[in-house]
Design an enzyme around this catalytic site. Structure first.
Site, PDB file in Angstrom:
ATOM      1  N   ASP A  44     -18.741  -3.803  12.049  1.00  0.00           N
ATOM      2  CA  ASP A  44     -19.839  -5.031  12.216  1.00  0.00           C
ATOM      3  C   ASP A  44     -21.232  -4.705  12.444  1.00  0.00           C
ATOM      4  O   ASP A  44     -21.601  -3.557  13.067  1.00  0.00           O
ATOM      5  CB  ASP A  44     -19.206  -5.950  13.334  1.00  0.00           C
ATOM      6  CG  ASP A  44     -19.577  -7.453  13.235  1.00  0.00           C
ATOM      7  OD1 ASP A  44     -18.474  -8.054  13.136  1.00  0.00           O
ATOM      8  OD2 ASP A  44     -20.936  -7.799  13.058  1.00  0.00           O
ATOM      9  N   GLY A  56     -16.363  -6.817   9.407  1.00  0.00           N
ATOM     10  CA  GLY A  56     -16.394  -7.970  10.094  1.00  0.00           C
ATOM     11  C   GLY A  56     -15.601  -7.750  11.315  1.00  0.00           C
ATOM     12  O   GLY A  56     -14.422  -7.640  11.080  1.00  0.00           O
ATOM     13  N   ILE A  72     -11.654 -12.220   2.633  1.00  0.00           N
ATOM     14  CA  ILE A  72     -11.144 -13.415   3.346  1.00  0.00           C
ATOM     15  C   ILE A  72     -12.264 -14.158   3.592  1.00  0.00           C
ATOM     16  O   ILE A  72     -12.107 -15.318   3.888  1.00  0.00           O
ATOM     17  CB  ILE A  72     -10.615 -12.944   4.570  1.00  0.00           C
ATOM     18  CG1 ILE A  72      -9.058 -11.857   4.300  1.00  0.00           C
ATOM     19  CG2 ILE A  72     -10.162 -14.052   5.517  1.00  0.00           C
ATOM     20  CD1 ILE A  72      -8.691 -11.937   5.676  1.00  0.00           C
ATOM     21  N   THR A  73     -13.515 -13.703   3.383  1.00  0.00           N
ATOM     22  CA  THR A  73     -14.769 -14.716   3.619  1.00  0.00           C
ATOM     23  C   THR A  73     -14.654 -15.589   2.881  1.00  0.00           C
ATOM     24  O   THR A  73     -14.516 -15.580   1.593  1.00  0.00           O
ATOM     25  CB  THR A  73     -15.874 -13.601   3.605  1.00  0.00           C
ATOM     26  OG1 THR A  73     -16.038 -12.532   4.331  1.00  0.00           O
ATOM     27  CG2 THR A  73     -17.255 -14.342   3.736  1.00  0.00           C
ATOM     28  N   HIS A 126      -9.315 -21.977  -3.139  1.00  0.00           N
ATOM     29  CA  HIS A 126      -8.836 -22.380  -1.766  1.00  0.00           C
ATOM     30  C   HIS A 126      -9.792 -23.192  -1.267  1.00  0.00           C
ATOM     31  O   HIS A 126     -10.799 -23.072  -0.428  1.00  0.00           O
ATOM     32  CB  HIS A 126      -9.201 -20.974  -0.953  1.00  0.00           C
ATOM     33  CG  HIS A 126      -8.881 -20.879   0.518  1.00  0.00           C
ATOM     34  ND1 HIS A 126      -7.631 -21.518   1.148  1.00  0.00           N
ATOM     35  CD2 HIS A 126      -9.709 -20.581   1.598  1.00  0.00           C
ATOM     36  CE1 HIS A 126      -7.750 -21.335   2.489  1.00  0.00           C
ATOM     37  NE2 HIS A 126      -9.016 -20.762   2.514  1.00  0.00           N
ATOM     38  N   GLY A 167     -11.513 -10.552  12.227  1.00  0.00           N
ATOM     39  CA  GLY A 167     -11.680  -9.079  12.021  1.00  0.00           C
ATOM     40  C   GLY A 167     -10.726  -8.494  13.236  1.00  0.00           C
ATOM     41  O   GLY A 167     -10.018  -7.311  13.373  1.00  0.00           O
ATOM     42  N   ARG A 178     -16.931 -21.675   9.088  1.00  0.00           N
ATOM     43  CA  ARG A 178     -17.509 -23.019   9.402  1.00  0.00           C
ATOM     44  C   ARG A 178     -17.640 -23.670  10.534  1.00  0.00           C
ATOM     45  O   ARG A 178     -17.008 -23.139  11.430  1.00  0.00           O
ATOM     46  CB  ARG A 178     -16.343 -23.979   8.397  1.00  0.00           C
ATOM     47  CG  ARG A 178     -16.451 -23.906   6.948  1.00  0.00           C
ATOM     48  CD  ARG A 178     -15.461 -24.719   6.357  1.00  0.00           C
ATOM     49  NE  ARG A 178     -14.192 -24.467   6.244  1.00  0.00           N
ATOM     50  CZ  ARG A 178     -12.886 -25.095   6.083  1.00  0.00           C
ATOM     51  NH1 ARG A 178     -13.458 -26.743   5.917  1.00  0.00           N
ATOM     52  NH2 ARG A 178     -11.796 -25.024   6.163  1.00  0.00           N
ATOM     53  N   ARG A 232     -16.087 -25.231   3.036  1.00  0.00           N
ATOM     54  CA  ARG A 232     -15.904 -23.865   2.690  1.00  0.00           C
ATOM     55  C   ARG A 232     -17.422 -23.592   1.736  1.00  0.00           C
ATOM     56  O   ARG A 232     -18.029 -22.525   2.157  1.00  0.00           O
ATOM     57  CB  ARG A 232     -14.813 -23.181   2.144  1.00  0.00           C
ATOM     58  CG  ARG A 232     -13.556 -23.541   3.258  1.00  0.00           C
ATOM     59  CD  ARG A 232     -12.239 -22.743   2.418  1.00  0.00           C
ATOM     60  NE  ARG A 232     -11.200 -22.946   3.447  1.00  0.00           N
ATOM     61  CZ  ARG A 232     -10.335 -24.017   3.426  1.00  0.00           C
ATOM     62  NH1 ARG A 232     -10.628 -24.997   2.653  1.00  0.00           N
ATOM     63  NH2 ARG A 232      -9.440 -23.816   4.209  1.00  0.00           N
TER      64      ARG A 232
HETATM   65  N1  APR Z   1     -21.913  -7.177   7.743  1.00  0.00           N
HETATM   66  C1  APR Z   1     -20.967  -6.892   8.563  1.00  0.00           C
HETATM   67  N2  APR Z   1     -20.553  -7.945   9.256  1.00  0.00           N
HETATM   68  C2  APR Z   1     -21.474  -9.061   9.503  1.00  0.00           C
HETATM   69  C3  APR Z   1     -22.338  -9.417   8.405  1.00  0.00           C
HETATM   70  C4  APR Z   1     -22.800  -8.045   7.698  1.00  0.00           C
HETATM   71  N3  APR Z   1     -23.729  -8.157   6.899  1.00  0.00           N
HETATM   72  N4  APR Z   1     -22.949 -10.565   8.896  1.00  0.00           N
HETATM   73  C5  APR Z   1     -21.966 -10.997   9.794  1.00  0.00           C
HETATM   74  N5  APR Z   1     -21.107 -10.208  10.058  1.00  0.00           N
HETATM   75  C6  APR Z   1     -20.188 -10.499  11.074  1.00  0.00           C
HETATM   76  C7  APR Z   1     -20.626 -11.196  12.375  1.00  0.00           C
HETATM   77  O1  APR Z   1     -21.286 -10.276  13.126  1.00  0.00           O
HETATM   78  C8  APR Z   1     -19.306 -11.516  12.887  1.00  0.00           C
HETATM   79  O2  APR Z   1     -18.551 -10.575  13.931  1.00  0.00           O
HETATM   80  O3  APR Z   1     -18.865 -11.079  10.678  1.00  0.00           O
HETATM   81  C9  APR Z   1     -18.291 -11.412  11.681  1.00  0.00           C
HETATM   82  C10 APR Z   1     -17.453 -12.743  11.392  1.00  0.00           C
HETATM   83  O4  APR Z   1     -16.554 -13.157  12.483  1.00  0.00           O
HETATM   84  P1  APR Z   1     -16.678 -14.744  12.845  1.00  0.00           P
HETATM   85  O5  APR Z   1     -18.050 -15.141  12.929  1.00  0.00           O
HETATM   86  O6  APR Z   1     -15.970 -14.753  14.170  1.00  0.00           O
HETATM   87  O7  APR Z   1     -15.948 -15.381  11.721  1.00  0.00           O
HETATM   88  P2  APR Z   1     -14.386 -15.419  11.416  1.00  0.00           P
HETATM   89  O8  APR Z   1     -13.508 -16.401  12.099  1.00  0.00           O
HETATM   90  O9  APR Z   1     -13.723 -13.913  11.725  1.00  0.00           O
HETATM   91  O10 APR Z   1     -14.438 -15.636   9.883  1.00  0.00           O
HETATM   92  C11 APR Z   1     -15.014 -14.740   8.874  1.00  0.00           C
HETATM   93  O11 APR Z   1     -13.599 -15.764   7.193  1.00  0.00           O
HETATM   94  O12 APR Z   1     -12.113 -17.412   6.835  1.00  0.00           O
HETATM   95  C12 APR Z   1     -13.382 -16.869   6.651  1.00  0.00           C
HETATM   96  O13 APR Z   1     -14.564 -18.948   6.767  1.00  0.00           O
HETATM   97  C13 APR Z   1     -14.354 -17.748   7.405  1.00  0.00           C
HETATM   98  O14 APR Z   1     -16.039 -16.804   6.306  1.00  0.00           O
HETATM   99  C14 APR Z   1     -15.543 -16.829   7.602  1.00  0.00           C
HETATM  100  C15 APR Z   1     -14.801 -15.324   7.687  1.00  0.00           C
END
Ligand code: APR
Length: 313
Positions: free
Chosen positions: A33, A9, A118-119, A175, A14, A82, A88
């Site tokens: 990613d 991610g 962290i997701t 959480h 990330g 979110r 969540r």
């Molecule tokens: N494999 C790899 N990366 C992926 C996949 C996958 N199957 N699906 C989505 N992604 C990537 C997206 O392309 C994106 O770049 O995950 C990244 C998520 O980044 P953001 O949308 O910016 O989210 P972020 O704020 O980093 O939060 C990520 O952490 O705190 C939690 O609730 C939040 O679940 C969320 C996660």
């Protein structure tokens, strides 16, 4: 030997993780990613900052799981964050699918890593990752408690006008909105918190801590918090890589501790070179125990919902 951290991610958290790891010179970084160009662009941008700051850190961006081979640590933020008004838990179905793919990639390419999820919804996603990947439970933990505790400490520091570093505290449980700040355990410069704040003010701060993530989402409108979540994830990775054996509030696998079985939830954990080395069982007051059990119940209910989506969990 240089260490290697892979970030699954390369979104907001990330990218911030990659930058923090670089500035701390903790390890070489692989940014993975599905959106390959985002990973490549961020890796290149941060790599170019190393000639300003002088770090000897290699960064790459990729969408090929083979690049994560032999990682010391893997931090997972792949998923959907979110939007305003969402809980969540609303992310459960979509992020379960994503974590299944990630678990397969990690199992195949780097099964000896220490994995930090962290997701969100955190407690269930970390549990699903462990079940899907089959990695040992001491090598799979979730980041939440450090973040929740740091929010609580920050709000207290503002209210009491004391530096954050003078505050000791712990926020445990799931959480989510039922997380439990350990009031009896909270000390300001060694003195009990309860002697220093009115109950009404404390209740407001507890409420604000529980909604700490939502408050930021409302401001940002697009996306959720990322600086403090990334800083919290790095603290866990550093304790593992440097064998610091810090006791940190993390989502860990409970096998009887705190009276809970077969569930991930936030508890104090010693993180060292063997991963989650020990769960520390602190004494809870009867009120804290009641609140902790309520929080566990919400995690168990969400686990049931996850099992309805995938009966293999
Ligand atoms: N494999 C790899 N990366 C992926 C996949 C996958 N199957 N699906 C989505 N992604 C990537 C997206 O392309 C994106 O770049 O995950 C990244 C998520 O980044 P953001 O949308 O910016 O989210 P972020 O704020 O980093 O939060 C990520 O952490 O705190 C939690 O609730 C939040 O679940 C969320 C996660």
């Amino acid at each position: 030997m240089k260490k290697k951290i892979s970030l699954i991610g390369a979104g907001q958290i990330g990218g911030t993780l990659a930058h923090l790891i670089t500035t701390k010179q903790l390890a070489d970084v692989v940014l993975f990613d599905v959106a390959e160009n985002i990973a490549k662009g961020k890796a290149l941008d941060i790599a170019q900052s190393t000639s300003v700051d002088g770090q000897n850190i290699n960064l790459i961006g990729t969408n090929n799981y083979e690049d994560i081979k032999n990682s010391d640590v893997i931090i997972i933020t792949a998923g959907v964050p979110r939007k305003p008004g969402m809980t969540r838990d609303d992310l459960l179905e979509i992020n379960l699918k994503i974590i299944k793919q990630v678990a397969e990639g990690v199992k195949k390419n780097s099964p000896k890593s220490f994995v930090i999820c962290i997701t969100n919804p955190l407690d269930i996603i970390v549990m699903a990752f462990q079940k899907y990947s089959g990695l040992p439970t001491n090598k799979v933990v979730g980041m939440a408690g450090i973040l929740d505790t740091s929010r609580f400490k920050y709000f207290l520091s503002q209210e009491l006008k004391v530096p954050v570093k003078d505050i000791d505290s712990l926020v445990l449980g799931g959480h989510g909105d039922t997380m439990v700040p350990m009031i009896n355990y909270t000390k300001i410069d060694g003195k009990p918190l309860t002697q220093m704040i009115q109950k009404e003010k404390l209740d407001l701060i507890i409420g604000r801590t529980r909604k700490g993530g939502a408050e930021i989402i409302k401001f940002l409108e697009k996306g959720s918090a990322f600086y403090a979540p990334a800083a919290s994830g790095v603290e866990m990775a550093e304790s593992y890589i440097k064998d610091l054996k810090k006791t940190l509030p993390c989502a860990a696998y409970l096998n009887g501790e705190y009276g809970v079985n077969n569930l991930y939830a936030g508890v104090p954990v010693v993180i060292g070179k063997n991963g989650a080395e020990k769960i520390i069982e602190i004494d809870l007051s009867s009120k804290e125990k009641e609140q902790f059990n309520l929080s566990i119940k919400t995690v168990q209910d969400l686990y049931k919902a996850a099992k309805n989506i995938d009966k293999n969990l």
